[in-house]
Design a protein around this motif. Structure first.
Motif, short mmCIF file in Angstrom:
data_model
loop_
_atom_site.label_atom_id
_atom_site.label_comp_id
_atom_site.label_asym_id
_atom_site.label_seq_id
_atom_site.Cartn_x
_atom_site.Cartn_y
_atom_site.Cartn_z
N ALA A 1 -0.87 44.18 27.20
CA ALA A 1 -1.98 44.12 26.25
C ALA A 1 -2.94 43.00 26.62
N ALA A 2 -2.39 41.83 26.98
CA ALA A 2 -3.24 40.70 27.38
C ALA A 2 -3.98 41.02 28.68
N LEU A 3 -3.28 41.63 29.63
CA LEU A 3 -3.91 41.97 30.91
C LEU A 3 -5.03 42.98 30.72
N ALA A 4 -4.82 43.96 29.83
CA ALA A 4 -5.85 44.96 29.57
C ALA A 4 -7.12 44.31 29.02
N ASN A 5 -6.97 43.33 28.12
CA ASN A 5 -8.13 42.67 27.55
C ASN A 5 -8.85 41.78 28.55
N LEU A 6 -8.12 41.28 29.53
CA LEU A 6 -8.75 40.42 30.54
C LEU A 6 -9.63 41.21 31.51
N ILE A 7 -9.56 42.52 31.44
CA ILE A 7 -10.42 43.34 32.30
C ILE A 7 -11.85 43.35 31.77
N TRP A 8 -12.03 43.16 30.46
CA TRP A 8 -13.38 43.22 29.90
C TRP A 8 -14.34 42.21 30.51
N PRO A 9 -13.95 40.94 30.74
CA PRO A 9 -14.89 40.03 31.39
C PRO A 9 -15.41 40.57 32.73
N LEU A 10 -14.57 41.30 33.48
CA LEU A 10 -15.04 41.89 34.74
C LEU A 10 -16.07 42.97 34.46
N GLN A 11 -15.81 43.80 33.45
CA GLN A 11 -16.79 44.82 33.08
C GLN A 11 -18.08 44.18 32.58
N ALA A 12 -17.93 43.12 31.78
CA ALA A 12 -19.11 42.42 31.27
C ALA A 12 -19.92 41.82 32.41
N ALA A 13 -19.23 41.29 33.42
CA ALA A 13 -19.94 40.72 34.57
C ALA A 13 -20.73 41.80 35.31
N LEU A 14 -20.16 42.99 35.45
CA LEU A 14 -20.89 44.08 36.11
C LEU A 14 -22.14 44.47 35.32
N VAL A 15 -22.00 44.60 34.01
CA VAL A 15 -23.14 44.97 33.18
C VAL A 15 -24.22 43.89 33.24
#
Length: 555
Positions: free
Chosen positions: A35-49
């Protein structure tokens, strides 16, 4: 080690909350980590956007297809990790609930007497609906707590890298959420505790009224019973609404702080990009790419805290359930020796010996030796241990110290079922299974109980029942007099031709004629070679025994 494993090894079965939650510990850890690892993916997505939008605003060479594919790929990975996390959490919850339920059923199946925890309604409520409240705690609170321990710190560090002002906003507003969550959580736990108690009380009341349903109808007390149920149901509704009020209040407060924090970040980023603010960054003005990145991170900084606050009420309910489990375990009573199942009769003479036996309350029983075929009356004041002595002989109560020897062997779990296969038990309070009278007399064994009914002088009573031996009497023998129910328990005790008959106050509260009939039935079995042991205050019954043993002084 689970409850059953420790109990099976003869170890301490005083369990903590961690012990009850231990069966699913591995899956809980996997669920939390994923669950923690899944949430840590969002900063990568945010960086792409942020990279894409910032490039478009500044005229950079951006490939929308590459950005979109990268965003989708990261989103897919996040979804997979979330799905696997939820699967592990569900597995952990099922393991914990199943193990706890199995422990309750196993212990209650061997329980020799009631406990201070509550009646059958309280036990069934604990094993049923209350244990189900552990599921949302394990599936929501555990992963939410893991996310709070990892995700906000990671986002705080990323925000600090881009803007110390945004990091300061996070540091100032973020701790307010867990502080208020803890304050509200105290009220939530108290409300949940009261709700759990009310559920147990209502279930006990339901079981009690159902067991007396025949008497309620005969007495015309239906309206009074319904009124009582209505009052208890209203109390439960009030307790439940109190829990919901706390839940909605806490959610409102925590959402407010999260909204204020996100708004403050948005105001700072907006005025910085407009050139109205020239502070808050480490080097130069805030870039569009950094500003968008911070705006996308802000909600995710508060989201784990909001998830934890939402799951906090699951934690409060689960803690109330775990407290109930501890109370149930602490209210331990004597446990039936053996498994309580069918067994081959224990060989050897039907002799009974009690030596140095001490009751759980500290009272000391006299040494008792009963020869095969003997009839013995245990007499003495109430509360001195006559019934306890009978229960020890039947393997229903284990002495604090001392030994019970039956058929020449120490009575323990290994021979208890085989010994009880030789017993006929006549309790002081008649009790029947929710089955036909035939089944209550024979317990599924082949044969005709007519002879036992004749010997107990109750055949005419059975013949007068609406469906004869197929009649269902209810647990307390509704529709029968006390003497008729007592004679039916005598017929049940002697049906299988036991080698030993144990009778607890067999003539209590009976008229002289019925008492004499019951006594004659017991002595007829003794005349056929059965050892007869009775606990009684009836001097006429005691006088007809071969021997009288006094317990606790003069009778």
């Amino acid at each position: 080690m689970t409850y059953q494993e420790r109990a099976g090894e003869g170890g301490d079965t005083t369990s903590t909350a961690a012990d009850w939650l231990a069966p699913g510990r591995r899956d809980q850890r996997c669920a939390s980590a994923l669950a923690a690892l899944a949430n840590l993916i969002w900063p990568l997505q945010a960086a792409l956007v942020a990279y894409a939008l910032g490039g478009l605003l500044t005229g950079g060479d951006i490939s929308p297809v590459v950005v979109a594919l990268g965003f989708i790929a990261l989103g897919g990975l996040r979804a997979v990790l979330g799905f696997v996390s939820e699967a592990h959490a569900e597995t952990a919850a099922i393991k914990v609930v199943q193990d706890a339920r199995a422990a309750i059923v196993a212990r209650e199946a061997q329980r020799a007497e009631d406990t201070t925890f509550g009646g059958a309604g309280s036990i069934s409520a604990l094993a049923g609906e209350k244990l189900e409240l552990l599921i949302p705690y394990l599936t929501r609170y555990g992963p939410a707590r893991a996310r709070v321990m990892v995700v906000p710190i990671a986002i705080l560090l990323l925000a600090l890298w881009n803007s110390w002002a945004v990091a300061l906003i996070f540091v100032m507003s973020g701790p307010l959420i867990p502080v208020f969550m803890a304050l509200v959580g105290m009220a939530a736990k108290d409300a949940s505790r009261r709700q759990m108690d009310e559920i147990a009380t209502l279930n006990d009341l339901l079981i009690e009224r159902l067991s007396a349903l025949v008497d309620v109808r005969l007495l015309g007390a239906g309206d009074a019973v319904l009124a009582g149920f209505a009052t208890k149901a209203a109390d439960l509704r009030t307790r439940t609404m109190a829990v919901l009020r706390v839940a909605f209040l806490s959610s409102t407060v925590l959402e407010l702080f999260a909204a204020i924090g996100v708004a403050m970040v948005a105001v700072f980023v907006g005025f910085s990009l407009l050139g109205e603010l020239e502070f808050g960054t480490w080097t130069g003005p805030l870039t569009p790419q950094a500003g968008i990145f911070l705006l996308l991170l802000a909600p995710e900084f508060y989201q784990p805290l909001r998830d934890l606050s939402a799951a906090w009420h699951d934690k409060a309910a689960a803690e109330a359930v775990l407290d109930d489990l501890s109370a149930w375990e602490a209210a331990d009573t004597s446990v039936l020796l053996g498994q309580g199942g069918a067994a081959t009769r224990l060989p050897g003479p039907a002799s009974v010996n009690l030596s140095g036996c001490v009751l759980p309350n500290g009272a000391v029983l006299p040494d008792i030796a009963i020869a095969p075929g003997e009839s013995v009356a245990l007499v003495g004041p109430s509360g001195t241990g006559k019934t306890s002595a009978l229960r020890m002989i039947a393997g229903l109560l284990k002495p604090t110290s001392g030994t019970v020897t039956v058929a020449g062997q120490p009575l323990d779990a290994s021979i208890a079922d085989a010994w009880r296969a030789r017993l006929g038990w006549m309790p002081q309070a008649p009790h029947f299974l929710n089955a036909s009278l035939r089944h209550n007399l024979t317990f599924g064994r082949q044969g005709d109980p007519a002879q036992a009914l004749q010997q107990a002088a109750v055949a005419n009573v059975v013949a007068g029942l609406p469906q004869g031996l197929n009649t269902r009497l209810g647990e307390t023998g509704g529709g029968l007099s006390g003497g008729e129910a007592r004679r039916l328990t005598l017929a049940r005790a002697i049906y299988a031709g036991p080698d030993v008959i144990i009778a607890d106050e067999p003539t209590a509260d009976l008229d002289a004629i019925t008492a004499a009939t019951v006594t004659d039935g017991l002595l007829a079995q003794n005349a056929q070679g059965a050892t007869l042991i009775v606990a009684t205050h009836d001097t006429a019954l005691a006088a007809r025994m071969d021997r009288v043993i006094r317990i606790g002084g003069a009778a």
